[in-house]
Design an enzyme around this catalytic site. Sequence first.
Site, PDB file in Angstrom:
ATOM      1  N   SER A   1      -1.535 -47.590 -28.891  1.00  0.00           N
ATOM      2  CA  SER A   1      -1.306 -47.038 -27.564  1.00  0.00           C
ATOM      3  C   SER A   1      -1.012 -48.006 -26.254  1.00  0.00           C
ATOM      4  CB  SER A   1      -1.675 -45.834 -27.185  1.00  0.00           C
ATOM      5  OG  SER A   1      -3.143 -45.732 -26.574  1.00  0.00           O
TER       6      SER A   1
ATOM      7  N   LEU B   1      -9.678 -56.034 -32.478  1.00  0.00           N
ATOM      8  CA  LEU B   1     -10.962 -55.746 -32.950  1.00  0.00           C
ATOM      9  C   LEU B   1     -11.791 -57.380 -33.328  1.00  0.00           C
ATOM     10  CD1 LEU B   1     -10.295 -52.101 -35.432  1.00  0.00           C
ATOM     11  CD2 LEU B   1     -11.507 -52.662 -32.700  1.00  0.00           C
ATOM     12  N   LYS B   2     -10.812 -58.266 -34.324  1.00  0.00           N
ATOM     13  CA  LYS B   2     -10.986 -59.802 -34.059  1.00  0.00           C
ATOM     14  C   LYS B   2     -12.210 -60.466 -32.823  1.00  0.00           C
ATOM     15  CE  LYS B   2     -10.042 -59.046 -38.639  1.00  0.00           C
ATOM     16  NZ  LYS B   2     -11.401 -58.432 -39.762  1.00  0.00           N
ATOM     17  N   LEU B   3     -13.396 -61.286 -33.468  1.00  0.00           N
ATOM     18  CA  LEU B   3     -14.139 -61.956 -32.405  1.00  0.00           C
ATOM     19  C   LEU B   3     -12.794 -63.008 -32.616  1.00  0.00           C
ATOM     20  CD1 LEU B   3     -16.331 -61.836 -30.326  1.00  0.00           C
ATOM     21  CD2 LEU B   3     -17.064 -63.759 -32.606  1.00  0.00           C
ATOM     22  N   ILE B   4     -12.295 -63.296 -30.819  1.00  0.00           N
ATOM     23  CA  ILE B   4     -11.420 -64.745 -29.855  1.00  0.00           C
ATOM     24  C   ILE B   4     -12.270 -65.791 -30.817  1.00  0.00           C
ATOM     25  CG2 ILE B   4     -10.015 -65.461 -28.439  1.00  0.00           C
ATOM     26  CD1 ILE B   4      -9.056 -63.379 -29.163  1.00  0.00           C
TER      27      ILE B   4
ATOM     28  N   HIS C   1     -11.851 -52.336 -22.347  1.00  0.00           N
ATOM     29  CA  HIS C   1     -12.916 -51.328 -24.055  1.00  0.00           C
ATOM     30  C   HIS C   1     -12.948 -50.286 -23.170  1.00  0.00           C
ATOM     31  CE1 HIS C   1     -16.071 -51.456 -26.199  1.00  0.00           C
ATOM     32  NE2 HIS C   1     -17.600 -51.485 -24.883  1.00  0.00           N
TER      33      HIS C   1
HETATM   34  C1  GRF Z   1      -8.603 -48.419 -27.253  1.00  0.00           C
HETATM   35  O1  GRF Z   1      -9.454 -47.627 -27.031  1.00  0.00           O
HETATM   36  C2  GRF Z   1      -9.064 -49.705 -26.894  1.00  0.00           C
HETATM   37  O2  GRF Z   1     -10.211 -49.827 -25.804  1.00  0.00           O
HETATM   38  C3  GRF Z   1     -10.438 -49.462 -27.475  1.00  0.00           C
HETATM   39  O3  GRF Z   1      -9.584 -49.759 -28.605  1.00  0.00           O
HETATM   40  C4  GRF Z   1      -8.459 -48.548 -28.507  1.00  0.00           C
HETATM   41  C5  GRF Z   1      -7.238 -48.604 -29.517  1.00  0.00           C
HETATM   42  O4  GRF Z   1      -6.452 -48.430 -29.503  1.00  0.00           O
HETATM   43  N1  GRF Z   1     -10.173 -51.680 -27.704  1.00  0.00           N
HETATM   44  P1  GRF Z   1      -4.537 -48.234 -28.660  1.00  0.00           P
HETATM   45  O5  GRF Z   1      -4.742 -49.184 -30.571  1.00  0.00           O
HETATM   46  O6  GRF Z   1      -4.583 -49.525 -27.727  1.00  0.00           O
HETATM   47  O7  GRF Z   1      -4.033 -46.771 -29.316  1.00  0.00           O
END
Ligand code: GRF
Length: 223
Positions: free
Chosen positions: A22, A94-97, A113
């Site tokens: 999103s 979700l992975k560390l760069i 974040h």
């Molecule tokens: C968001 O809350 C973002 O801040 C976090 O993971 C979620 C991702 O949501 N890192 P989407 O995939 O962008 O809908």
Amino acid sequence: MFSPPSLRSPARISVLASGGGSNLQALIDHFAGPAAKAGAITFVASDQEGAGALGRARAAGIATGVIDAPRDSDAILSLLDTAKTDVLVLAGYLKLIPDGVVRAFHGRLLNVHPSLLPAFGGPGMYGTRIHAAVLARGVRLTGVTVHFVDDQFDRGPIIAQWPVPVRPDDDVATLAARVLQTEHQLLPICVEAVACGAITLGDDGRVYGEVGMPATLAPRTPR
Ligand code: GRF
């Protein structure tokens, strides 16, 4: 002062996402709209082959890729070089760069974040865990942080933060939804500012330039 890296105009923006996308959609909509001048979303990659974000990119006609080795700097840099990436955005990645990518994109690598870092950030703090921790702690104000990425989760120099109130009747779902709405507003503005050079990251680790806050969010100065 650090001179911003030479960015194409418009800048070519690549996005990494692991989930539904999103935030990616908010970026796609913003940069397809009349207000955006500084860049275009030209590549989207995910560590998850079936990520909803990749479907959104394809629906928008944007090139996509899959990151098979999230710890392999060279492999990721090769993907980004092929896409001629100027600015790299983590939108729910979700992975560390890996360090090699952080170094190569100094001052051009952003993350969003869903809390007011450093609160409720760091390893293991992602998705609904953040909002559950916010409610459990009983804080009255949470928010969104957009920051430059360094080699630790959620620890890089902060570009902008917008507040989001916690309501007494909130549960994780209602709070997450309210914070996500603010993410969708703040992230594109920050990406635009970095892409046009209005915000830069100095060699001193300081952020130069700032993103304003809508009057509806800004604290009213007491009369
Ligand atoms: C968001 O809350 C973002 O801040 C976090 O993971 C979620 C991702 O949501 N890192 P989407 O995939 O962008 O809908």
